[in-house]
Design a protein around this motif. Structure first.
Motif, PDB file in Angstrom:
ATOM      1  N   ILE A 127       7.382  -1.261   8.335  1.00 59.82           N
ATOM      2  CA  ILE A 127       7.336  -1.070   9.776  1.00 59.82           C
ATOM      3  C   ILE A 127       5.886  -0.890  10.178  1.00 59.82           C
ATOM      4  N   SER A 128       5.468  -1.551  11.248  1.00 55.44           N
ATOM      5  CA  SER A 128       4.086  -1.430  11.692  1.00 55.44           C
ATOM      6  C   SER A 128       3.801  -0.004  12.161  1.00 55.44           C
ATOM      7  N   SER A 129       2.524   0.373  12.147  1.00 55.46           N
ATOM      8  CA  SER A 129       2.134   1.747  12.458  1.00 55.46           C
ATOM      9  C   SER A 129       2.504   2.166  13.878  1.00 55.46           C
ATOM     10  N   ASP A 130       2.606   1.214  14.786  1.00 57.06           N
ATOM     11  CA  ASP A 130       3.018   1.531  16.155  1.00 57.06           C
ATOM     12  C   ASP A 130       4.529   1.423  16.354  1.00 57.06           C
TER      13      ASP A 130
ATOM     14  N   GLY B 272      -0.946  -3.178   7.702  1.00 55.02           N
ATOM     15  CA  GLY B 272      -2.191  -2.459   7.821  1.00 55.02           C
ATOM     16  C   GLY B 272      -2.124  -1.483   8.981  1.00 55.02           C
ATOM     17  N   PRO B 273      -3.088  -0.562   9.080  1.00 55.96           N
ATOM     18  CA  PRO B 273      -3.051   0.444  10.141  1.00 55.96           C
ATOM     19  C   PRO B 273      -3.226  -0.117  11.547  1.00 55.96           C
ATOM     20  N   ASP B 274      -3.733  -1.357  11.680  1.00 59.68           N
ATOM     21  CA  ASP B 274      -3.892  -1.962  13.006  1.00 59.68           C
ATOM     22  C   ASP B 274      -2.599  -2.538  13.558  1.00 59.68           C
TER      23      ASP B 274
ATOM     24  N   VAL C  33       0.059  -7.432   4.362  1.00 65.24           N
ATOM     25  CA  VAL C  33      -0.237  -7.957   3.036  1.00 65.24           C
ATOM     26  C   VAL C  33       1.075  -8.143   2.282  1.00 65.24           C
ATOM     27  N   SER C  34       1.158  -9.232   1.545  1.00 64.74           N
ATOM     28  CA  SER C  34       2.320  -9.483   0.701  1.00 64.74           C
ATOM     29  C   SER C  34       1.848  -9.830  -0.702  1.00 64.74           C
ATOM     30  N   THR C  35       2.639  -9.459  -1.694  1.00 64.56           N
ATOM     31  CA  THR C  35       2.330  -9.792  -3.081  1.00 64.56           C
ATOM     32  C   THR C  35       3.418 -10.691  -3.633  1.00 64.56           C
ATOM     33  N   GLY C  36       3.061 -11.487  -4.656  1.00 65.04           N
ATOM     34  CA  GLY C  36       4.030 -12.409  -5.223  1.00 65.04           C
ATOM     35  C   GLY C  36       3.929 -12.526  -6.725  1.00 65.04           C
ATOM     36  N   ASP C  37       5.008 -13.041  -7.321  1.00 63.73           N
ATOM     37  CA  ASP C  37       4.968 -13.250  -8.763  1.00 63.73           C
ATOM     38  C   ASP C  37       4.190 -14.502  -9.138  1.00 63.73           C
TER      39      ASP C  37
ATOM     40  N   ASP D  41      -8.073   3.306   6.754  1.00 65.43           N
ATOM     41  CA  ASP D  41      -8.928   2.683   7.773  1.00 65.43           C
ATOM     42  C   ASP D  41      -8.778   1.166   7.821  1.00 65.43           C
ATOM     43  N   GLY D  42      -7.965   0.608   6.933  1.00 64.24           N
ATOM     44  CA  GLY D  42      -7.718  -0.823   6.934  1.00 64.24           C
ATOM     45  C   GLY D  42      -8.804  -1.677   6.318  1.00 64.24           C
ATOM     46  N   ARG D  43      -9.861  -1.053   5.797  1.00 68.97           N
ATOM     47  CA  ARG D  43     -10.967  -1.840   5.241  1.00 68.97           C
ATOM     48  C   ARG D  43     -10.675  -2.363   3.844  1.00 68.97           C
TER      49      ARG D  43
END
Length: 297
Positions: free
Chosen positions: A94-97, A137-139, A144-148, A181-183
């Protein structure tokens, strides 16, 4: 519980703990009272994914039957059903907002919905294999997604575009987390290493090596951990501290949150702990590896 617990999630204020159960239920616990407060029913198969809204008053769950449900926790009832089938749901974010919900389907796609009315907002596709994890991300606009397939992909959700592909090597990537901070974004997986990347440039800023098996879950946290560059918590130590919440014997497999570190990264073999490090649950410590806290300077 009527079966094995597959995931846990703490509410933002730490007052509630939700558990995803193999019998298709979501159980919500009152942490202070150590008691069950709600049992949410509506899925037709094991619940595999949970995520709280930012105000802690609603919860999203996903199941092996493909259903995704938004729950109103004030009423203990379904707020809306986003999806009723079409392949298992294995992860949610879920997004931060609180405006967006993302879910991993079984078809190598990330599904998106608008929270306010449940409207579908399209899909993100681009991995060459199964997608294993997703995190906002916090914005609230970066994902981001990860995969096999050995990659992590950073997406712009608004434009549905791929911003950057991070090559994590030949082995599968299982988990990712943005820094507060999303960096930075950290990625772990089968290689046993955790690689930290600069989001803006795509360059590697650190490689953390401590685990002796695959890294299956990780999270950045938000308070100072004290001196030292690495903290390790063994399964036995954690079992003694954490097996206090329920009388049932369960198998919890997800990092739910830790109150440590402004620049700390928590990574481990999916262990549930509460914000103060005092509450949680371990049924059989043999399923867990060590949990490490890496301080990033």
């Amino acid at each position: 519980h009527g079966g094995m617990v597959k995931q846990v999630a703490f509410s933002p204020d730490g007052a509630r703990l939700a558990t995803a159960v193999n019998d298709g239920t979501v159980v919500v616990w009152d942490v202070a009272r150590r008691s069950r407060s709600q049992v949410l029913t509506g899925h037709g198969a094991a619940v595999r994914a949970l995520a709280y809204g930012p105000d802690g008053r609603w919860l999203v769950s996903g199941s092996l039957d493909g259903s995704v449900i938004v729950w109103d926790l004030d009423r203990g009832a379904q707020l809306r059903r986003l999806r009723s089938g079409g392949g298992l749901i294995d992860s949610l974010a879920i997004s931060s907002d609180g405006a967006l919900i993302a879910a991993l389907g079984a078809d190598r796609k990330i599904l998106l919905w608008r929270t306010s009315d449940g409207a579908p907002l399209g899909e993100l596709a681009g991995h060459g294999g199964e997608i294993t994890d997703v995190a906002f991300g916090p914005d609230a606009q970066t994902l981001v997604s990860t995969g096999d397939d050995g990659t992590a992909v950073i997406w712009n959700v608004q434009s549905r575009s791929r911003l950057r592909t991070l090559d994590t090597g030949a082995s599968p990537a299982y988990a990712a987390s943005f820094s507060p901070d999303g960096r930075l974004v950290a990625v772990g997986g089968e290689s046993r290493d955790i690689t930290v990347w600069d989001v803006a440039t795509g360059s590697r800023t650190a490689v953390l090596r401590s685990h002796t098996a695959a890294v299956s879950s990780l999270v950045f946290a938000a308070a100072h951990v004290g001196a030292g560059s690495l903290h390790e918590f063994t399964p036995l130590h954690l079992a003694k501290q954490l097996a206090r919440l329920f009388a049932d014997a369960l198998c919890v497999r997800e990092v739910a949150g830790v109150l440590v570190g402004d620049a700390a990264l928590v990574a481990g073999w999916r262990l549930a702990i509460e914000r103060g490090g005092e509450l949680g649950e371990v049924a059989d410590t043999r399923v867990f590896g060590a949990l490490f806290v890496h301080v990033l300077h």
